[in-house]
Scaffold this active site. Structure first.
Site, PDB file in Angstrom:
ATOM      1  N   GLN A   1      36.105  38.219  35.022  1.00  0.00           N
ATOM      2  CA  GLN A   1      37.549  38.454  35.039  1.00  0.00           C
ATOM      3  C   GLN A   1      38.274  37.402  35.871  1.00  0.00           C
ATOM      4  O   GLN A   1      39.390  37.017  35.537  1.00  0.00           O
ATOM      5  CB  GLN A   1      37.862  39.852  35.570  1.00  0.00           C
ATOM      6  CG  GLN A   1      37.355  40.955  34.690  1.00  0.00           C
ATOM      7  CD  GLN A   1      37.726  40.781  33.231  1.00  0.00           C
ATOM      8  OE1 GLN A   1      38.881  40.537  32.893  1.00  0.00           O
ATOM      9  NE2 GLN A   1      36.745  40.880  32.349  1.00  0.00           N
ATOM     10  N   GLU A   2      37.642  36.944  36.924  1.00  0.00           N
ATOM     11  CA  GLU A   2      38.277  35.952  37.795  1.00  0.00           C
ATOM     12  C   GLU A   2      38.347  34.575  37.137  1.00  0.00           C
ATOM     13  O   GLU A   2      39.379  33.924  37.179  1.00  0.00           O
ATOM     14  CB  GLU A   2      37.520  35.849  39.124  1.00  0.00           C
ATOM     15  CG  GLU A   2      37.695  37.028  40.047  1.00  0.00           C
ATOM     16  CD  GLU A   2      39.097  37.144  40.618  1.00  0.00           C
ATOM     17  OE1 GLU A   2      39.834  36.138  40.676  1.00  0.00           O
ATOM     18  OE2 GLU A   2      39.463  38.260  41.015  1.00  0.00           O
TER      19      GLU A   2
END
Length: 173
Positions: free
Chosen positions: A13-14
């Site tokens: 997600q990052e």
């Protein structure tokens, strides 16, 4: 002490696992650490995958440890992930708004309803830390949880995660 599948979901997600990822705000690496966070955690190279993952996991643990002890798992983990995304100050602002609304400030289900209010001038003017894109940590936590569930399923391990997450019982998707 944090399940590798959770860290993997968070890293996806990052940065989509891109070691060279850089945001417009200057966060870098797989775990998208700020320079200040990297300095605090003695991380020399945010683009080094090992250092970034080590720093991100220690920072997530630090955030969990910064939350009140009365907050139970899994809520504490969801709050820590939200704080990783938006900051502890904004999370605390949302918890205060939650309490003022008569909801439970120690419940992720209740706080996630109030986090998006931080993007509204009507509400963020009433908070200590001001404006935040409060809808983003809600979406972030949902995406990490979803991807974590997929990784757990694909890994063929349906038992509960170990260590820090051993009390988390993820809902079926």
């Amino acid at each position: 002490g944090i399940d590798w599948r959770l860290l993997s979901a968070q890293a996806y997600q990052e940065s989509h696992w891109d070691t060279d990822a850089v945001s417009p705000t200057g966060v870098r690496g797989i775990m998208m650490l700020t320079q200040a966070t990297a300095n605090r955690l003695d991380i020399d190279n945010r683009r080094d995958p090992g250092e970034s993952i080590d720093g991100g996991s220690r920072y997530l643990k630090l955030l969990m440890d910064s939350l009140p002890e009365r907050i139970q798992q899994p809520d504490k983990l969801w709050f820590a992930l939200a704080a990783y995304n938006v900051g502890l100050g904004h999370l605390e602002d949302a918890r205060i708004l939650t309490q003022k609304a008569g909801d439970d400030p120690d419940s992720w289900i209740d706080v996630r309803k109030h986090l998006p209010l931080l993007a509204s001038p009507e509400w963020h003017k009433k908070t200590r830390h001001g404006y935040a894109r409060g809808y983003e940590p809600v979406a972030y936590v949902n995406r990490v949880r979803g991807y974590y569930a997929i990784l757990s399923w694909s890994d063929g391990q349906r038992e509960k995660p170990t260590n820090i997450l051993d009390e988390i019982d993820l809902p079926a998707l």
